[in-house]
Design an enzyme around this catalytic site. Structure first.
Site, PDB file in Angstrom:
ATOM      1  N   ALA A 172      17.959 102.828  35.706  1.00  0.00           N
ATOM      2  CA  ALA A 172      17.381 103.460  34.511  1.00  0.00           C
ATOM      3  C   ALA A 172      16.241 102.601  33.955  1.00  0.00           C
ATOM      4  O   ALA A 172      15.368 102.176  34.715  1.00  0.00           O
ATOM      5  CB  ALA A 172      18.460 103.755  33.487  1.00  0.00           C
ATOM      6  N   CYS A 173      16.299 102.296  32.653  1.00  0.00           N
ATOM      7  CA  CYS A 173      15.171 101.594  32.019  1.00  0.00           C
ATOM      8  C   CYS A 173      14.944 100.192  32.570  1.00  0.00           C
ATOM      9  O   CYS A 173      13.884  99.614  32.352  1.00  0.00           O
ATOM     10  CB  CYS A 173      15.380 101.501  30.520  1.00  0.00           C
ATOM     11  SG  CYS A 173      15.149 103.085  29.761  1.00  0.00           S
ATOM     12  N   SER A 174      15.936  99.634  33.243  1.00  0.00           N
ATOM     13  CA  SER A 174      15.753  98.280  33.788  1.00  0.00           C
ATOM     14  C   SER A 174      15.403  98.309  35.270  1.00  0.00           C
ATOM     15  O   SER A 174      15.468  97.270  35.944  1.00  0.00           O
ATOM     16  CB  SER A 174      17.004  97.436  33.530  1.00  0.00           C
ATOM     17  OG  SER A 174      17.067  97.110  32.160  1.00  0.00           O
TER      18      SER A 174
END
Ligand code: CO8
Length: 389
Positions: A172-174
């Protein structure tokens, strides 16, 4: 093996392990079209008025709740977002459609994510002074993949004309910071020399444009970085990766439940494909984790708050970023110390901190330290301590 041969082998292994690795180039592909808060809110409110008029009787009888208007003031104050870039504006602003409209591509045409990645990759390669033939590992890391296989990265590898190997990954966002860490490990482990990481975030198809809570959050973009051993880097814009810390902790507060098994279920959930979150809980629960990870990696690298010249943070919420920067620096950050790009780009998932890095990495002197940190669904946090070469 004699004891002295053994020692030499161990020394070589240690040298390999501690080989300095740098981010030698970066690139951003920005879609041409953008949508302002004003445009988005006007179309959302038109949708709401039509919905409430169509369901007036049920609302009157108390069988259905009337929908409430969205507002530009709320969006900007709560998130800092003023506009977002999208690949396909058509449809998103039509109250009768409320999603991007685009044709399904066949086998002969690369999907949008690969196309965006190609453009961002070319800028990053140019900045690093490298060509595709130098690249021997490509990682496509993003919050969504347009297909499970063949891997998007392998198609990109073919289009670029690179050799070696490629794989896709999702945290995801990482995704971007975790992919950079994989790149560093591949270089130190000897399985790659020059790594291209791409983060094509084609987020708009996953946004529920009928949801007041989330219709404003995301934009489309792609970032790219080149990671290589310092010994081979020629770029004047290179940043040495001094330290990395990755952390995950399970949470249901940011979810998307669509998957390849969807067609097996009898009762289709019309919202299954959308991003959903408990924004308040995310805000409260993630921030302490983010501060912990950054501060412990700074301590591990002997870096003090006063040493930091930049914080390139994940771009989800202005208030979150200011809070995190204040906690790390021990004072209010100057705008250029913790640059924000979400006013123009909105939340671009894993690409956010890389856009901030790409657009605000000038002006640092050799030896200056900085932090690049992502945080989001999972929960997942990826922190890199960087030093200008
Ligand atoms: N207009 C007007 N009012 C609104 C609106 C709106 N659009 N939306 C909500 N409100 C109202 C609510 O109804 C509420 O009213 P009341 O007080 O009367 O109940 C009031 O405003 C406050 O609502 P919230 O508590 O929800 O508002 P917040 O101040 O918490 O702000 C945010 C909402 C901006 C979402 C905020 O909570 C936030 O940013 N939180 C952090 C979220 C975060 O960092 N998430 C990370 C997600 S990104 C990620 O992990 C990537 C996943 C993969 C992406 C895939 C691509 C799609």
């Amino acid at each position: 093996m004699t004891p002295s041969e053994n020692q030499k082998t161990n020394e070589r292994a240690a040298e390999k392990l501690h080989k300095n690795v740098v981010i030698s180039g970066s690139g951003v592909f920005t879609p041409v079209d953008s949508i302002s808060n004003e445009e988005l809110v006007a179309s959302f409110n038109q949708y709401v008025d039509q919905f409430n008029a169509e369901h007036a009787a049920e609302i009157e009888r108390g069988e259905l709740d009337a929908l409430a208007h969205s507002s530009c003031e709320f969006i900007e104050k709560a998130s800092g977002i003023k506009s977002r870039h999208v690949l396909y504006k058509e449809g998103i602003l039509d109250p009768a459609v409320m999603h991007p409209v685009f044709p399904r591509r066949g086998e002969e045409t690369p999907p949008e994510m690969v196309e965006m990645a190609l453009a961002a990759a070319q800028e990053a390669l140019q900045q690093a002074g490298k060509t595709a033939s130098d690249v021997d590992l490509i990682i496509c890391a993003a919050s969504n993949m347009q297909r499970p296989y063949p891997a998007l990265s392998v198609e990109l590898q073919q289009l670029l004309g690179a050799s070696g190997y490629a794989f896709d990954m999702n945290v995801a966002c990482s995704s971007a910071t975790f992919a950079i860490s994989n790149a560093v490990n591949a270089i130190r482990g000897g399985t790659a020399g020059v790594v291209l990481v791409v983060n094509p975030e084609f987020a708009s198809p996953q946004v529920n444009y009928k949801s007041r809570d989330s219709h404003f959050i995301f934009g489309d973009v792609c970032t790219a970085t080149i990671i290589e051993a310092e010994a081979t880097a020629t770029s004047t814009k290179a940043y040495r990766i001094l330290g990395m810390q990755l952390k995950t902790e399970f949470s249901n507060n940011i979810r998307c439940d669509v998957g390849y098994t969807e067609h097996c279920f009898e009762h289709e959930d019309p919202e299954v494909a959308f991003f959903k979150q408990q924004g308040r809980k995310v805000f409260k629960e993630l921030l302490p984790l983010v501060a912990d990870v950054i501060q412990s990696e700074m301590a591990a690298q002997g870096v003090k708050a006063d040493d930091l010249k930049r914080l390139w943070l994940h771009q989800a919420n202005i208030n979150m970023n200011i809070f995190a920067a204040k906690k790390i620096l021990g004072r209010d950050p100057e705008p250029e110390e913790a640059p924000l790009v979400l006013d123009r780009y909105a939340n671009t998932a894993s690409a956010g901190s890389i856009i901030a890095f790409h657009q605000h990495k000038e002006g640092l002197q050799s030896g200056d330290k900085a932090i690049l940190c992502s945080f989001g669904a999972g929960y997942s946090i990826g922190c890199l301590v960087l030093e200008k070469v």
